[in-house]
Each structure stands twice: as C-alpha cells, then as structure tokens.
Design a protein around this motif. Sequence first.
Motif, PDB file in Angstrom:
ATOM      1  N   THR A 119       0.853  -1.185   0.000  1.00 30.71           N
ATOM      2  CA  THR A 119       0.000   0.000   0.000  1.00 30.71           C
ATOM      3  C   THR A 119       0.892   1.240   0.000  1.00 30.71           C
ATOM      4  O   THR A 119       2.109   1.145   0.166  1.00 30.71           O
ATOM      5  CB  THR A 119      -0.927   0.017   1.227  1.00 30.71           C
ATOM      6  N   VAL A 156      -3.631   4.949  -7.034  1.00 36.47           N
ATOM      7  CA  VAL A 156      -4.249   3.650  -7.273  1.00 36.47           C
ATOM      8  C   VAL A 156      -3.227   2.555  -7.017  1.00 36.47           C
ATOM      9  O   VAL A 156      -2.019   2.749  -7.210  1.00 36.47           O
ATOM     10  CB  VAL A 156      -4.801   3.564  -8.721  1.00 36.47           C
ATOM     11  N   GLU A 157      -3.704   1.429  -6.543  1.00 37.02           N
ATOM     12  CA  GLU A 157      -2.858   0.276  -6.248  1.00 37.02           C
ATOM     13  C   GLU A 157      -3.726  -0.972  -6.331  1.00 37.02           C
ATOM     14  O   GLU A 157      -4.963  -0.870  -6.398  1.00 37.02           O
ATOM     15  CB  GLU A 157      -2.234   0.415  -4.857  1.00 37.02           C
ATOM     16  N   ALA A 159      -4.806  -2.981  -4.237  1.00 39.95           N
ATOM     17  CA  ALA A 159      -5.790  -3.116  -3.164  1.00 39.95           C
ATOM     18  C   ALA A 159      -7.039  -2.271  -3.396  1.00 39.95           C
ATOM     19  O   ALA A 159      -8.114  -2.586  -2.870  1.00 39.95           O
ATOM     20  CB  ALA A 159      -5.153  -2.742  -1.824  1.00 39.95           C
ATOM     21  N   ASN A 160      -6.938  -1.182  -4.190  1.00 41.01           N
ATOM     22  CA  ASN A 160      -8.112  -0.332  -4.407  1.00 41.01           C
ATOM     23  C   ASN A 160      -8.443  -0.152  -5.887  1.00 41.01           C
ATOM     24  O   ASN A 160      -9.209   0.747  -6.250  1.00 41.01           O
ATOM     25  CB  ASN A 160      -7.925   1.038  -3.741  1.00 41.01           C
ATOM     26  N   ASP A 163     -12.109   0.145  -6.995  1.00 40.65           N
ATOM     27  CA  ASP A 163     -12.768   1.443  -6.809  1.00 40.65           C
ATOM     28  C   ASP A 163     -12.531   2.330  -8.030  1.00 40.65           C
ATOM     29  O   ASP A 163     -13.442   3.021  -8.503  1.00 40.65           O
ATOM     30  CB  ASP A 163     -12.229   2.137  -5.552  1.00 40.65           C
ATOM     31  N   SER A 192      -6.689  -8.950  -5.090  1.00 41.50           N
ATOM     32  CA  SER A 192      -6.991  -7.594  -4.636  1.00 41.50           C
ATOM     33  C   SER A 192      -7.645  -7.562  -3.262  1.00 41.50           C
ATOM     34  O   SER A 192      -7.678  -6.516  -2.614  1.00 41.50           O
ATOM     35  CB  SER A 192      -7.908  -6.888  -5.643  1.00 41.50           C
ATOM     36  N   THR A 193      -8.183  -8.700  -2.814  1.00 41.81           N
ATOM     37  CA  THR A 193      -8.868  -8.732  -1.519  1.00 41.81           C
ATOM     38  C   THR A 193      -8.153  -9.606  -0.507  1.00 41.81           C
ATOM     39  O   THR A 193      -8.660  -9.828   0.583  1.00 41.81           O
ATOM     40  CB  THR A 193     -10.308  -9.257  -1.690  1.00 41.81           C
TER      41      THR A 193
END
Length: 204
Positions: A119, A156-157, A159-160, A163, A192-193
Amino acid sequence: MPQHNIPSPAAVKVISGYILPERHVVNTDQDNVSESEDEEERQPEFLDMKEMDSISSGGQMFNFSVPASKEVDFMARGSTYRIDGRFPLRDPWWSITCTVRKGQRKFFVKGHPSYSLRTDLGSDGQSIVSLFLTACSAVPEFVTMFMAWLPKDRQVEPANVMDALQDFEKSKPEHKAIADHLNSIVNRSGWSTCTTFNTLDIFE
C-alpha cells in the motif's frame, strides 16, 4: 560436550519489503571482497511435512508449488539486501516479511515468508497496477485504455483498483464492457482482496 554453531541474535532479523526487478543494479560491499574468498556455504533446506509427503508419493523436491532457492535483491526501508531464499511470489505489488540470517556476502531466509499487498505506492502505483492487471491475464488493449483514463494524480494500487474501475465504468457508457472484464479478472485472481498470508498457505 560438542559445541553447536548457533547464530548470534544480531545475525538474525526480521525484515519487510519487496523484491526488486532482476535488472536492478545493486551497489554493495561485495565488489570489494577478494575473488579468492570462499563463497558463502548454502545452508541445507529442510522440507516440511507436506513437502516430504509429496516426495514420498513420487513428487519432485522442487515442483511448481515449491520453488527452488534463488538470490534476489530485496528493498526494505530504503536499504537493499541480497537474499537467498524460496519466494513463490516475486511480483512488485507484494509486501514480503521474512526472517533472515546474515552470511558473508548475503542473507539467507529462515522459515517461510509471509505476503500482503503493498500500500502507499505513491507515484509507482499506476505502473504497478498496469503490471498487476497484465499478470491477471487482462486484455492488453483494455489495460491500456483504463490506464490512459486514470488521472495522473490518482492514487491507485492493487488493493483499491476496483474502486478506480467503478469510476472508470461510470465515466462513459462505452467503458462498461471494459470495466466488467477487468473487474472479472481481478475478482478471479483473488489478489486484490487477500490479507496477509504465509507461504505455507500457497502450498496447501
């Protein structure tokens, strides 16, 4: 009584960081070491019960799920380490925590590394997301269109990224099919989760 060589506490430590690309050039003190100096002796790697069961059933010692030991350049808190270990995941979006023992010229991994998504990628986020989507087997043209749409200052990465894909879908009607595809491949990857997990979880 026989004496055992037990590493001093200072020689063993836990580090967290990520693996650098192989093309990365590392300046270390190794260049100053005489070529006649003996190479650091590779420590024997002991198999866990699952690996031993695989071998006893006719499997290979190093198969797809149990990678061979490899030297990598590892960035941790601004310092670069040369580490020898088994890393099934080497992509730049993984944050890796491992216990290492210091050798003469490099460090050796003890036990199994644990992984989580990186992150706070800052300016590197968009390029890493592009690599991430490509690794998920996304259609290259869709990745290019999504990355071209992203504002340069958008943080942005992996993990998100979903979105950002939602905003991308809402921006134009013709983006829906592209967003659906990218969302689908990211969901299918499960990356991603994911939360922090140990290498042993990969082997199971």
